[in-house]
Design an enzyme around this catalytic site. Structure first.
Site, PDB file in Angstrom:
ATOM      1  N   GLY A 171      -2.331  -2.677   2.848  1.00 42.38           N
ATOM      2  CA  GLY A 171      -2.978  -1.437   3.247  1.00 42.38           C
ATOM      3  C   GLY A 171      -4.200  -1.210   2.382  1.00 42.38           C
ATOM      4  N   ASP A 172      -4.911  -0.157   2.696  1.00 43.01           N
ATOM      5  CA  ASP A 172      -6.034   0.183   1.833  1.00 43.01           C
ATOM      6  C   ASP A 172      -6.283   1.678   1.849  1.00 43.01           C
ATOM      7  OD1 ASP A 172      -7.274   0.563   4.286  1.00 43.01           O
ATOM      8  OD2 ASP A 172      -8.293  -1.377   4.220  1.00 43.01           O
ATOM      9  N   GLY A 173      -7.016   2.094   0.875  1.00 49.68           N
ATOM     10  CA  GLY A 173      -7.412   3.498   0.790  1.00 49.68           C
ATOM     11  C   GLY A 173      -8.917   3.530   0.574  1.00 49.68           C
ATOM     12  N   PHE A 226     -10.681   3.848  -2.061  1.00 48.44           N
ATOM     13  CA  PHE A 226     -11.171   3.076  -3.206  1.00 48.44           C
ATOM     14  C   PHE A 226     -10.211   1.958  -3.588  1.00 48.44           C
ATOM     15  CE2 PHE A 226     -12.703   7.446  -3.751  1.00 48.44           C
ATOM     16  CZ  PHE A 226     -14.066   7.210  -3.705  1.00 48.44           C
ATOM     17  N   ASN A 253      -7.248  -1.349  -2.519  1.00 44.26           N
ATOM     18  CA  ASN A 253      -6.526  -2.254  -1.633  1.00 44.26           C
ATOM     19  C   ASN A 253      -5.105  -2.311  -2.159  1.00 44.26           C
ATOM     20  OD1 ASN A 253      -8.641  -2.983   0.033  1.00 44.26           O
ATOM     21  ND2 ASN A 253      -9.297  -4.633  -1.340  1.00 44.26           N
ATOM     22  N   LEU A 269       8.080  -2.231  -4.077  1.00 46.78           N
ATOM     23  CA  LEU A 269       7.646  -2.584  -2.725  1.00 46.78           C
ATOM     24  C   LEU A 269       8.577  -1.960  -1.685  1.00 46.78           C
ATOM     25  CD1 LEU A 269       5.832  -4.525  -0.913  1.00 46.78           C
ATOM     26  CD2 LEU A 269       7.742  -6.138  -1.087  1.00 46.78           C
ATOM     27  N   ASP A 295       0.837  15.672   0.456  1.00 47.38           N
ATOM     28  CA  ASP A 295       0.259  14.726   1.417  1.00 47.38           C
ATOM     29  C   ASP A 295       1.365  14.008   2.200  1.00 47.38           C
ATOM     30  OD1 ASP A 295      -1.931  13.671   2.667  1.00 47.38           O
ATOM     31  OD2 ASP A 295      -2.329  12.123   1.176  1.00 47.38           O
ATOM     32  N   GLU A 348       2.041   8.127   7.338  1.00 51.10           N
ATOM     33  CA  GLU A 348       1.527   6.928   6.668  1.00 51.10           C
ATOM     34  C   GLU A 348       1.912   6.869   5.195  1.00 51.10           C
ATOM     35  OE1 GLU A 348      -2.597   8.757   7.556  1.00 51.10           O
ATOM     36  OE2 GLU A 348      -2.962   6.943   6.389  1.00 51.10           O
TER      37      GLU A 348
HETATM   38  N1  LIG Z   1       4.876   0.518  -2.440  1.00 49.52           N
HETATM   39  C1  LIG Z   1       4.373   0.124  -1.282  1.00 49.52           C
HETATM   40  N2  LIG Z   1       5.059  -0.715  -0.479  1.00 49.52           N
HETATM   41  C2  LIG Z   1       4.535  -1.094   0.710  1.00 49.52           C
HETATM   42  N3  LIG Z   1       3.335  -0.712   1.170  1.00 49.52           N
HETATM   43  C3  LIG Z   1       2.614   0.126   0.419  1.00 49.52           C
HETATM   44  C4  LIG Z   1       3.089   0.592  -0.846  1.00 49.52           C
HETATM   45  N4  LIG Z   1       2.168   1.423  -1.370  1.00 49.52           N
HETATM   46  C5  LIG Z   1       1.176   1.483  -0.482  1.00 49.52           C
HETATM   47  N5  LIG Z   1       1.421   0.706   0.604  1.00 49.52           N
HETATM   48  C6  LIG Z   1       0.552   0.518   1.759  1.00 49.52           C
HETATM   49  O1  LIG Z   1      -0.787   0.742   1.392  1.00 49.52           O
HETATM   50  C7  LIG Z   1      -1.291   1.902   2.069  1.00 49.52           C
HETATM   51  C8  LIG Z   1      -2.235   2.660   1.139  1.00 49.52           C
HETATM   52  O2  LIG Z   1      -1.504   3.094   0.028  1.00 49.52           O
HETATM   53  P1  LIG Z   1      -1.797   4.488  -0.650  1.00 49.52           P
HETATM   54  O3  LIG Z   1      -1.761   5.539   0.415  1.00 49.52           O
HETATM   55  O4  LIG Z   1      -0.914   4.678  -1.817  1.00 49.52           O
HETATM   56  O5  LIG Z   1      -3.262   4.179  -1.131  1.00 49.52           O
HETATM   57  P2  LIG Z   1      -4.430   5.184  -1.307  1.00 49.52           P
HETATM   58  O6  LIG Z   1      -5.558   4.414  -1.902  1.00 49.52           O
HETATM   59  O7  LIG Z   1      -3.954   6.365  -2.066  1.00 49.52           O
HETATM   60  O8  LIG Z   1      -4.719   5.524   0.177  1.00 49.52           O
HETATM   61  P3  LIG Z   1      -5.329   6.860   0.695  1.00 49.52           P
HETATM   62  O9  LIG Z   1      -6.751   6.844   0.237  1.00 49.52           O
HETATM   63  O10 LIG Z   1      -5.149   6.683   2.200  1.00 49.52           O
HETATM   64  O11 LIG Z   1      -4.494   7.962   0.163  1.00 49.52           O
HETATM   65  C9  LIG Z   1      -0.053   2.680   2.475  1.00 49.52           C
HETATM   66  O12 LIG Z   1      -0.301   3.539   3.534  1.00 49.52           O
HETATM   67  C10 LIG Z   1       0.893   1.548   2.815  1.00 49.52           C
HETATM   68  O13 LIG Z   1       0.589   1.010   4.070  1.00 49.52           O
END
Ligand SMILES: Nc1ncnc2c1ncn2[C@@H]1O[C@H](COP(=O)(O)OP(=O)(O)OP(=O)(O)O)[C@@H](O)[C@H]1O
Length: 600
Positions: free
Chosen positions: A137-139, A141, A143, A209, A254, A258
């Site tokens: 996944g990604d956000g 800032f 990956n 995970l 939040d 997702e």
């Molecule tokens: N512990 C985990 N196990 C499996 N997948 C994960 C885990 N943590 C995150 N992911 C995957 O990565 C994605 C992004 O993670 P997360 O929301 O924590 O990142 P973020 O950078 O904070 O994203 P956002 O900017 O959307 O809030 C999750 O929606 C999920 O698909």
């Protein structure tokens, strides 16, 4: 052809095309999560990351060493691309001869796929212990990768690699707060922090995970959940919230599909599949529900992403965070408001699980804002006809506009619908034996095609949640400020971890450290919507500020709307071409021809 049909065709076409792109991806394994040890913080020696490097062009003789190897083919392809030479001409072996027949466009596709699947992971300084296996996944800032422990016995983990260098000070400090909060948490329904480390350019957040991934994809896959499965999911989310609210003094802020992850379980096909409801043509069998385990391959639930969470009281001193020696009623109320935002979100998630579309929806963000603010939703027929009145009653206590009347987590857990357990052991006995299939990734990936995380309809659901929750959070904070008679800033009594989150004086704009005057209206909304481009939002904010000033305090829905609209625009831009906003085409379309928003 109707517009909806056109949209459906578009989505189907897009999904197929994108699913085809995923066919070469390595299959996901679904191992159990490792035990999280204590969470040390490590600072890696400064060294330059090896990001953004052009793929290495391999010398020709390397190719023959392992014909057929995926990386080798990628290297051949890279070489061919660099030298405008057909790789098959260079390699005198069976593979090369065969590849002559591969037409150029196929080869180009192969190259792209191979490069994407094999060479896409940069080597991050300080992460040598881990082998990055797959991007999950990604956000804005970051990956998130699935990774294997190469040195110890931690097995598989998720590593969130955050690009420090793209962040301003406030954003960095928010990441540190997120880690700080996660470090204190230990609950079976919350993703555990395994380790935190940083290099000069990155933060590395090593997490337990959740191999099933996001619940979000399962809503897309199953269209909607049975009451048993919905209860199974929502009660676990609620247990996590109970722990956060009651034991840790933390609000998540939040909660959405997702950020709800899960561990998969074996799929048990339904012995007697349920008759399809109107609009259920695409619904995938969720299988038998097994009490205490789950259904549809969905087992234990884990909530993730504490990026917006905050501490509302100090669990050591049992006092509201940052206050010394007194607890005024309004402080207690403030704490309740904060928690009530999570309860609202819980109601939105439960509603969505049960029927497959969110409670508040409109293509116009202005109208959506208003619907959220006024709590305008309905249990639409025919989709809600078969859903119990008890579930509807529970939702109505969560989607209550007045936060003081909204259910708390304890009230939620005491509600009769929550108290009903799944099938009793007696009922279980009566059921004929069914075959327990081992967990099959293809159930989640439909014959090797991974569900497209970015289908337009899916994105649309994300946006509805993002906008809806953010609007609601803002409304809550508005009410809170009205209650306290606070005119500037908010939550000043909240100290420690929340200081910067709440402090609007030191907002760095565009990485140049420009100070901002304290503003209200859109600012906390913008802060809560992290995926925003701060520079772009400045213009909207200026206009919103003017409007908010004109209309007086508390009447800030236009400001919220503008910021929300901007957020959606930014988000679409950041996520790339697949994230088109095509209205409610997929998720709502899946439930029939009528669009709830048009009826509500
Ligand atoms: N512990 C985990 N196990 C499996 N997948 C994960 C885990 N943590 C995150 N992911 C995957 O990565 C994605 C992004 O993670 P997360 O929301 O924590 O990142 P973020 O950078 O904070 O994203 P956002 O900017 O959307 O809030 C999750 O929606 C999920 O698909």
């Amino acid at each position: 052809m109707s517009t909806i049909q056109q949209l459906k065709n578009f989505i189907r076409h897009g999904k197929q095309a994108r699913a085809a792109n995923f066919n070469e991806e390595p299959a996901r394994k679904h191992d159990s999560a490792p035990q999280a040890p204590k969470s040390p913080v490590t600072t890696m020696p400064d060294s330059e990351p090896q990001l953004g490097q052009a793929p290495q062009v391999q010398p020709v003789n390397v190719y023959s060493e392992a014909p057929g190897d995926a990386q080798n083919r990628a290297a051949q392809a890279a070489h061919a691309a660099a030298h405008h030479v057909e790789p098959a001409q260079q390699v005198q072996n069976k593979t090369a001869t065969k590849s002559k027949r591969v037409d150029e466009s196929n080869l180009a596709k192969l190259i792209a796929e191979e490069n994407a699947s094999k060479s896409k992971f940069p080597r991050y300084p300080g992460l040598e212990r881990w082998e990055l296996v797959e991007k999950m996944g990604d956000g804005a800032f970051s990956n998130v990768y699935r990774a294997k422990d190469l040195q110890g016995d931690l097995g598989e983990v998720a590593i969130k690699v955050v690009r420090k260098y793209e962040m301003n000070n406030m954003q960095r400090s928010n990441i540190l707060k997120e880690v700080q909060i996660m470090r204190q948490l230990d609950h079976p329904n919350i993703i555990k922090l395994v380790e935190f480390a940083e290099s000069r350019q990155y933060y590395y957040i090593v997490l337990e995970l959740a191999p099933g991934g996001e619940l979000f994809h399962q809503i897309v896959r199953l269209t909607y959940f049975s009451e048993d499965l919905s209860r199974h999911v929502i009660v676990q989310v609620a247990k996590a919230l109970e722990y956060l609210h009651e034991e840790k003094g933390v609000v998540h802020r939040d909660i959405k599909p997702e950020n709800i992850l899960f561990n998969p379980i074996p799929f048990v096909p339904s012995k007697v599949p349920k008759p399809k409801q109107p609009g259920d043509e695409d619904k995938v069998d969720e299988g038998e529900f097994i009490a205490g385990q789950g259904a549809g391959g969905i087992g234990q639930i884990k909530i993730a992403d504490f990026g917006l969470s905050k501490i509302v009281w100090d669990n050591q001193t049992m006092t509201p965070c940052g206050t010394v020696g007194y607890t005024a009623p309004e402080i207690v109320k403030d704490e309740r408001y904060s928690k009530s935002v999570d309860m609202w979100a819980l109601g939105c998630v439960l509603y969505t699980l049960l029927c497959g579309f969110p409670p508040f929806y409109d293509e116009s963000i202005e109208v959506l804002t208003e619907k959220v603010a006024k709590g305008q939703y309905t249990f639409l027929s025919p989709w809600w006809d078969e859903i119990s009145k008890s579930a509807q009653d529970l939702i109505s206590h969560l989607l209550t506009v007045d936060p003081e009347k909204r259910y708390t987590i304890r009230e939620f857990l005491a509600h009769p619908w929550v108290q009903i357990s799944g099938p009793t052991p007696m009922e279980e006995k009566k059921k004929p034996d069914f075959v327990l299939r081992a967990f099959d990734a293809s159930k989640f990936e439909e014959a090797g095609k991974r569900y497209d995380f970015r289908s337009p309809g899916a994105v649309n659901l994300r946006e509805v949640f993002d906008v809806g929750y953010a609007v609601h959070r803002q409304e809550e904070e508005g009410k809170r400020r009205q209650q306290f008679g606070v005119k500037g800033g908010q939550g000043k009594y909240l100290g420690g971890l929340n200081e910067e989150d709440e402090d609007e004086h030191h907002m760095e704009i565009d990485g140049q450290g420009g100070d901002q005057k304290p503003q209200h209206g859109t600012q906390s909304l913008e802060q809560s919507m992290r995926k925003t481009n701060i520079r772009d939002q400045e213009q909207a904010r200026g206009r919103d500020r003017e409007r908010a000033n004109e209309r007086g305090y508390g009447q800030h829905s236009a400001a919220i709307t503008a910021a929300a609209r901007q957020q959606v625009r930014d988000r679409n831009r950041q996520k790339g071409p697949f994230e088109l906003n095509l209205g409610n085409a997929t998720l709502l379309g899946k439930r029939g021809k009528k669009i709830p928003a048009m009826e509500a």
